[in-house]
Every structure is written in structure tokens, then in C-alpha cells.
Design an enzyme around this catalytic site. Structure first.
Site, PDB file in Angstrom:
ATOM      1  N   LYS A  84       0.838  -1.214   0.000  1.00 35.22           N
ATOM      2  CA  LYS A  84       0.000   0.000   0.000  1.00 35.22           C
ATOM      3  C   LYS A  84       0.868   1.257   0.000  1.00 35.22           C
ATOM      4  CE  LYS A  84      -1.733   2.057   4.000  1.00 35.22           C
ATOM      5  NZ  LYS A  84      -1.486   3.464   4.033  1.00 35.22           N
ATOM      6  N   ASN A  85       1.859   1.309   0.877  1.00 34.52           N
ATOM      7  CA  ASN A  85       2.603   2.560   1.049  1.00 34.52           C
ATOM      8  C   ASN A  85       3.546   2.847  -0.105  1.00 34.52           C
ATOM      9  OD1 ASN A  85       1.167   3.031   3.340  1.00 34.52           O
ATOM     10  ND2 ASN A  85       2.751   2.289   4.724  1.00 34.52           N
ATOM     11  N   ARG A 122      -3.890   9.742   3.638  1.00 30.77           N
ATOM     12  CA  ARG A 122      -2.731  10.541   4.065  1.00 30.77           C
ATOM     13  C   ARG A 122      -1.856  10.903   2.864  1.00 30.77           C
ATOM     14  NH1 ARG A 122      -0.862  13.744   7.942  1.00 30.77           N
ATOM     15  NH2 ARG A 122       1.396  13.766   8.084  1.00 30.77           N
ATOM     16  N   CYS A 152      -4.881   8.019   8.888  1.00 26.19           N
ATOM     17  CA  CYS A 152      -5.124   7.493  10.234  1.00 26.19           C
ATOM     18  C   CYS A 152      -4.842   8.568  11.289  1.00 26.19           C
ATOM     19  CB  CYS A 152      -4.227   6.284  10.494  1.00 26.19           C
ATOM     20  SG  CYS A 152      -4.677   4.878   9.488  1.00 26.19           S
ATOM     21  N   ARG A 175      -0.838  15.029  12.871  1.00 24.83           N
ATOM     22  CA  ARG A 175       0.355  14.587  12.143  1.00 24.83           C
ATOM     23  C   ARG A 175       0.895  15.760  11.338  1.00 24.83           C
ATOM     24  NH1 ARG A 175      -1.566   8.892   9.664  1.00 24.83           N
ATOM     25  NH2 ARG A 175       0.560   8.789   8.866  1.00 24.83           N
ATOM     26  N   ILE A 201       3.254  18.384   9.010  1.00 20.55           N
ATOM     27  CA  ILE A 201       3.842  18.412   7.660  1.00 20.55           C
ATOM     28  C   ILE A 201       4.976  19.434   7.586  1.00 20.55           C
ATOM     29  CG2 ILE A 201       1.713  17.633   6.515  1.00 20.55           C
ATOM     30  CD1 ILE A 201       1.375  20.541   5.522  1.00 20.55           C
ATOM     31  N   ASP A 202       5.487  19.828   8.759  1.00 18.20           N
ATOM     32  CA  ASP A 202       6.534  20.869   8.765  1.00 18.20           C
ATOM     33  C   ASP A 202       7.808  20.437   8.028  1.00 18.20           C
ATOM     34  OD1 ASP A 202       6.640  19.034  11.011  1.00 18.20           O
ATOM     35  OD2 ASP A 202       8.363  20.181  11.703  1.00 18.20           O
ATOM     36  N   ASP A 231       3.985   0.361  12.202  1.00 16.21           N
ATOM     37  CA  ASP A 231       2.753  -0.197  11.624  1.00 16.21           C
ATOM     38  C   ASP A 231       2.546  -1.648  11.998  1.00 16.21           C
ATOM     39  OD1 ASP A 231       3.214   1.702   8.574  1.00 16.21           O
ATOM     40  OD2 ASP A 231       2.322   2.228  10.496  1.00 16.21           O
ATOM     41  N   ILE A 282       7.981   6.461  17.200  1.00 17.69           N
ATOM     42  CA  ILE A 282       7.622   7.238  16.003  1.00 17.69           C
ATOM     43  C   ILE A 282       6.366   8.055  16.263  1.00 17.69           C
ATOM     44  CG2 ILE A 282       6.899   7.055  13.585  1.00 17.69           C
ATOM     45  CD1 ILE A 282       8.884   4.813  13.277  1.00 17.69           C
ATOM     46  N   ARG A 291      -8.854  -0.086   3.817  1.00 17.30           N
ATOM     47  CA  ARG A 291      -7.989   0.931   3.177  1.00 17.30           C
ATOM     48  C   ARG A 291      -6.654   0.317   2.774  1.00 17.30           C
ATOM     49  NH1 ARG A 291      -6.606   5.809   6.608  1.00 17.30           N
ATOM     50  NH2 ARG A 291      -5.217   5.990   4.829  1.00 17.30           N
TER      51      ARG A 291
HETATM   52  C1  EPZ Z   1       4.021   6.917   6.744  1.00 16.41           C
HETATM   53  O1  EPZ Z   1       3.263   7.955   7.343  1.00 16.41           O
HETATM   54  C2  EPZ Z   1       3.065   5.767   6.536  1.00 16.41           C
HETATM   55  N1  EPZ Z   1       1.986   6.176   5.638  1.00 16.41           N
HETATM   56  C3  EPZ Z   1       2.508   5.330   7.882  1.00 16.41           C
HETATM   57  O2  EPZ Z   1       1.757   4.151   7.636  1.00 16.41           O
HETATM   58  C4  EPZ Z   1       3.641   4.953   8.818  1.00 16.41           C
HETATM   59  O3  EPZ Z   1       3.104   4.674  10.082  1.00 16.41           O
HETATM   60  C5  EPZ Z   1       4.641   6.100   8.909  1.00 16.41           C
HETATM   61  O4  EPZ Z   1       5.077   6.488   7.603  1.00 16.41           O
HETATM   62  C6  EPZ Z   1       5.883   5.701   9.701  1.00 16.41           C
HETATM   63  O5  EPZ Z   1       6.507   4.618   9.084  1.00 16.41           O
HETATM   64  C7  EPZ Z   1       2.204   6.105   4.326  1.00 16.41           C
HETATM   65  O6  EPZ Z   1       3.270   5.722   3.866  1.00 16.41           O
HETATM   66  C8  EPZ Z   1       1.061   6.523   3.442  1.00 16.41           C
HETATM   67  P1  EPZ Z   1       6.254   9.995   8.932  1.00 16.41           P
HETATM   68  P2  EPZ Z   1       3.904   9.449   7.434  1.00 16.41           P
HETATM   69  O7  EPZ Z   1       6.251  11.280   8.208  1.00 16.41           O
HETATM   70  O8  EPZ Z   1       4.707   9.698   6.221  1.00 16.41           O
HETATM   71  C9  EPZ Z   1       6.857  13.134  12.369  1.00 16.41           C
HETATM   72  C10 EPZ Z   1      -0.071   2.763   7.588  1.00 16.41           C
HETATM   73  O9  EPZ Z   1      -0.555   2.140   8.526  1.00 16.41           O
HETATM   74  N2  EPZ Z   1       6.752  14.142  11.309  1.00 16.41           N
HETATM   75  O10 EPZ Z   1       7.338   9.011   8.677  1.00 16.41           O
HETATM   76  O11 EPZ Z   1       2.829  10.389   7.784  1.00 16.41           O
HETATM   77  C11 EPZ Z   1       5.531  12.442  12.621  1.00 16.41           C
HETATM   78  O12 EPZ Z   1       4.743  13.200  13.514  1.00 16.41           O
HETATM   79  C12 EPZ Z   1       0.326   4.188   7.789  1.00 16.41           C
HETATM   80  O13 EPZ Z   1       0.201   2.281   6.487  1.00 16.41           O
HETATM   81  C13 EPZ Z   1       7.013  15.465  11.628  1.00 16.41           C
HETATM   82  O14 EPZ Z   1       7.320  15.799  12.757  1.00 16.41           O
HETATM   83  O15 EPZ Z   1       4.860   9.262   8.686  1.00 16.41           O
HETATM   84  C14 EPZ Z   1       5.947  11.128  13.201  1.00 16.41           C
HETATM   85  O16 EPZ Z   1       6.202  11.302  14.587  1.00 16.41           O
HETATM   86  C15 EPZ Z   1      -0.132   4.714   9.110  1.00 16.41           C
HETATM   87  N3  EPZ Z   1       6.915  16.402  10.645  1.00 16.41           N
HETATM   88  C16 EPZ Z   1       7.277  10.842  12.490  1.00 16.41           C
HETATM   89  O17 EPZ Z   1       7.707  12.094  11.933  1.00 16.41           O
HETATM   90  C17 EPZ Z   1       6.576  16.061   9.360  1.00 16.41           C
HETATM   91  O18 EPZ Z   1       6.521  16.967   8.486  1.00 16.41           O
HETATM   92  C18 EPZ Z   1       7.163   9.841  11.355  1.00 16.41           C
HETATM   93  O19 EPZ Z   1       6.150  10.301  10.500  1.00 16.41           O
HETATM   94  C19 EPZ Z   1       6.310  14.714   9.070  1.00 16.41           C
HETATM   95  C20 EPZ Z   1       6.406  13.770  10.055  1.00 16.41           C
END
Ligand code: EPZ
Length: 430
Positions: free
Chosen positions: A22-23, A93, A117, A123, A125-126, A308, A330, A400
Site C-alpha cells: 500500500k505505502n 494521508r 489514520c 500529524r 507536515i513541517d 505499523d 515514532i 484501506r
Molecule cells: C508513513 O506515514 C506511513 N503512511 C505510515 O503508515 C507509517 O506509520 C509512517 O510512515 C511511519 O513509518 C504512508 O506511507 C502513506 P512519517 P507518514 O512522516 O509519512 C513526524 C499505515 O498504517 N513528522 O514518517 O505520515 C511524525 O509526527 C500508515 O500504512 C514530523 O514531525 O509518517 C511522526 O512522529 C499509518 N513532521 C514521524 O515524523 C513532518 O513533516 C514519522 O512520521 C512529518 C512527520
């Protein structure tokens, strides 16, 4: 489907084939927008997130053709305006990957904020904004729409990610693929889906080095061509089936996997006393044990134990001998599923980023509600190993990200039934 009904207690036996990841799919689909040439993508999982993304692209003017057997042809030449603000954007997402993709093609993007989710804390996006801004994009967020603009082309930049964010790594890679110059992403995410996107972008003519390491270099091109690619298989679906075999004390063979991607999961299962071995170069066999051993699990970025898989691990440890801990480094609030497991007789206390799980002799069936995708998978696993009947609502989350979960589990001997929304409505109609 409105809910699943599971009668627990049957060990799972047999074999199951894992679908496309999926991802990876939700990163590769927007990448096809960067070019006006047709792209062919194989091994696309039949899941709701993919269907939603295809609808988003169609509404933007792209042609998406189902070529059968999980293969799709995407022709984004019909996209004339870099705008993606339909209601579908909030359903997933990954819709925000269109920021990087549209910037790469048009030098501008008007993209609605994503959904996805909800683990409790918002969550961020900074890091996406940090990277794209470093490349020359001006970014404004107003009324739920992210507007990214640039004078001419983006330019290469060096970006250090404060956290190895999967999403930020992917968005920056997409944007950098046609930037003027070289972009270096430091502390990049190393997940398999990041590497798979890099493979697809390279087939489109992008020049990317180091995907899968914590430093990725992208030498921007003037434009990208069409590409063909087969999506890697889903590490997380495979891991969820591994956990289901372990929880029910069964033995299953999981086909169409990349064993290397499962090492972080296999290792932890073996610590719990589960037997895991490779069978050929694309299958693993998982055999449960009478009594699981308590262990400590810490979810960290790849190649660590995946966040995950954190909910699924907690379910296993509910049945282990002794007290375990599950820490998520995480997402610090990804424990909403614990309340549901407590309804089944689990003994879990959450303290900050850590759940303390005390093993109990058995879980009992209950009425549960899934709150997110992987929590939903965990509740299914709990129902499979519980005494009695479990009903799970909120299964749209599961659908999903898991293709045909019911069919795959039933083929392994699980007693699981899906109740459709209409049947539910009829059964409750007075
Ligand atoms: C991806 O989400 C996955 N989603 C998530 O899988 C997965 O849990 C996550 O990566 C971690 O592996 C998809 O790939 C579509 P991150 P993402 O940005 O990209 C912080 C599933 O079940 N962060 O790696 O949103 C954030 O708060 C889903 O398949 C910032 O601080 O995760 C978190 O603590 C659920 N600022 C950490 O980084 C940002 O701009 C990791 O988040 C972005 C993230």
C-alpha cells in the site's frame, strides 16, 4: 463492509499470497503525474486507498485504465491545472504527495490537506514544508489548502530531516526529480516503499542515488518520461499474517514476500518463541508456539521494528508468559486500540510512549471498534485467538490497506464473516 464477525480459537494453517505494498502504491501513483507520458504500474493492491487515489487523478483530468490482474495504465497528459482539492483528498494521508509531484511538473500545486489514520496527536507536515521551501517553493496553508509556488523551476538544495519522515522524504524526492540541480536529503527515511518509489522514478529517467540509506541524492532532470514498474510486496501485510499465525498457534506459509524486509519482524517473533524460516527466495513459513515469551518491543524507523506492526505486537504479547513493553518511538499516541483490547480481558497500561502488557491466559470475544488501519488489523488478530465471538466495526479502515483480508484469512481456516452495510441496515431495520 460495516463489520467483521470472528469466531476465535482456530489455529491458522495453509498458505497466503501477499499483495502489492500500500505505502509504495500511494507514492508511485502520484509520481505518474510528473510526466505527460503514459505509465504502467503492476502488482497494484486492490485496496480503498488506491481506489481513492485513482479517483483523485481522474478528477484532475488523468486517464487511469484498469488493464486487469492488478495492472493499471496512467496517462496524466490530460491534467492541465495543478489543483487537487476534491473531497477524496481527505480520505487518505498520501494525497499530499501531489504537492511534490505537481511542483515537479507545473512549478505550482494547490493541494488540499491530507487525511489518513488519526493516532491522537495531529500529524505534522513541517518537514515537507522545510524541504520544499529549501528548494525554492513558497508555501502557504489557508482554508485547508496547501499552495506551493515557485518562480520558474525548483532548485536543488541540501535538506536535513529532523525526523526520518517517510512522507517528507517522498515528497522531496518527487519535487527534486525535475529541480534544477542536486538535492541531498539527510536523515532520509529508509523504508522499502521509499526505495520502491526511487526505482520507479529512475525508470522514468530520474537520477537518484542512495535510496534505502539515510542520505539520498537526486540530480534533477528537465522532465521525466513514462515508466513501467511492478510494486514491491507489502511488508506490513506479510507481518500482519505472521502475527496472526503466531497468535493462533498455527503454521502458515506466506508467499510473494521479500524476506529482507521482514527481518525486523521475524527477529522479534523469534524472540517470542515463534519459529520463522525462509522457504525459497520469496516465501517465509511461520509456526506458532504453545506459549509466547514476553519481550520488549520498540518501534523505530526502518530497518527497525515498524510502528505499523506495533498494535499487532501488543496483541501477541497479551498472550505471552509474563510482562512485556511496547514502545513507539515514532508516534507517541498510537495506543488507542488498547481500550478495545481491555474489553477482551487484556491487561495493558499505557504510560506515555510505552504500553506495559501483562500476559493473560486468554482473550475473550467482545464488540470492538477499529480506530485506524493497523489497529483494525490488530483487533482482527485478537478476535482470531480469542475465546468466543468478536464483532469489529470500523472495518473500512482495514479495507484501506488490506486486500481481501476476509478471503485470505478464511482460506487459512479462520471463521470470519463480513457484514455489509446493507445487511447491517436490514438486520437492524424495524
Ligand atoms: C508513513 O506515514 C506511513 N503512511 C505510515 O503508515 C507509517 O506509520 C509512517 O510512515 C511511519 O513509518 C504512508 O506511507 C502513506 P512519517 P507518514 O512522516 O509519512 C513526524 C499505515 O498504517 N513528522 O514518517 O505520515 C511524525 O509526527 C500508515 O500504512 C514530523 O514531525 O509518517 C511522526 O512522529 C499509518 N513532521 C514521524 O515524523 C513532518 O513533516 C514519522 O512520521 C512529518 C512527520
Amino acid at each position: 463492509m460495516s463489520k467483521y464477525i470472528i469466531r476465535g480459537g482456530a489455529p491458522l494453517f495453509g498458505s497466503v499470497t501477499v499483495s502489492g505494498a500500500k505505502n509504495a502504491a500511494v507514492a508511485i501513483i502520484p509520481a505518474a503525474v510528473i510526466t505527460d507520458a503514459p505509465c504502467r504500474i503492476e502488482n497494484v493492491p486492490d485496496i480503498a486507498d488506491v481506489a481513492v487515489f485513482f479517483n483523485i487523478l481522474r478528477r484532475m483530468g488523468a486517464q487511469v485504465r484498469d488493464a486487469g490482474d492488478g495492472t493499471y495504465e496512467i496517462d496524466a497528459s490530460g491534467i492541465s491545472a495543478p489543483v487537487a482539492t476534491s473531497g477524496d483528498m481527505q480520505k487518505i494521508r498520501a494525497s499530499y504527495y501531489l504537492i511534490g509531484a505537481l511542483l515537479a511538473r507545473f512549478g505550482r500545486a494547490d493541494v488540499a490537506m491530507p487525511g489518513g489514520c488519526n493516532f491522537g496527536a495531529p500529524r505534522q507536515i513541517d518537514l515537507h514544508i522545510k524541504g520544499l521551501s529549501a528548494m525554492g517553493a513558497s508555501i502557504d496553508v489557508k482554508n485547508g489548502v496547501i499552495t506551493a509556488t515557485t518562480q520558474g523551476r525548483l532548485h536543488g538544495a541540501s535538506v536535513f530531516l529532523d525526523a526520518p519522515s517517510v512522507g517528507a522524504t517522498i515528497n522531496i524526492m518527487l519535487a527534486a526529480s525535475t529541480a534544477d540541480g542536486t538535492t541531498v536529503i539527510e536523515n532520509a527515511a529508509r523504508e522499502p516503499h521509499v526505495v520502491d518509489l526511487a526505482s520507479f522514478l529512475s525508470l522514468m529517467g530520474a537520477e537518484i542515488y542512495g535510496a534505502g540509506t539515510n542520505t539520498i541524492r537526486i540530480h534533477g532532470k528537465n522532465s521525466l518520461r513514462g515508466g513501467s514498474h511492478s510494486i514491491i510486496t507489502d511488508q506490513l501485510e506479510a507481518g500482519s499474517f505472521m502475527a496472526a499465525a503466531a497468535a493462533t498457534g498455527g503454521r502458515i506459509e506466506i508467499n510473494n514476500v521479500i524476506p529482507k524486509h521482514l527481518e525486523c519482524i521475524s527477529g522479534k517473533l523469534c524472540e517470542m518463541g515463534v519459529s520463522v524460516w525462509e522457504s525459497g527466495d520469496s516465501s517465509v513459513v511461520v509456526e506458532g508456539t504453545e506459549k509466547l515469551r514476553s519481550v520488549d518491543v520498540t518501534a523505530t524507523p526502518y530497518p527497525g521494528f515498524p510502528t505499523d506492526m506495533q498494535p499487532q505486537a501488543s496483541v501477541l504479547l497479551c498472550l505471552a508468559d509474563g510482562t512485556s513493553t511496547v514502545t513507539d518511538n515514532i508516534f507517541d499516541t498510537r495506543f488507542k486500540y488498547v481500550d478495545e483490547l481491555l474489553k477482551m480481558g487484556a491487561s495493558i497500561k499505557v504510560a506515555g510512549r510505552t504500553a506495559i502488557v501483562k500476559g493473560v491466559s486468554a482473550l475473550t470475544g467482545a464488540q470492538l471498534k477499529a480506530g485506524d488501519l493497523r489497529a483494525g488489523a490488530a483487533l482482527v488478530i485478537a478476535g482470531l485467538c480469542a475465546r468466543g465471538t468478536t464483532e469489529i466495526e470500523g472495518v473500512h479502515y482495514i479495507e484501506r490497506g488490506y486486500e481481501n483480508m476476509i478471503g485470505k484469512l478464511r482460506a487459512l481456516g479462520a471463521d470470519i464473516t463480513g457484514v455489509s452495510d446493507t445487511a447491517e441496515a436490514e438486520s437492524t431495520a424495524v
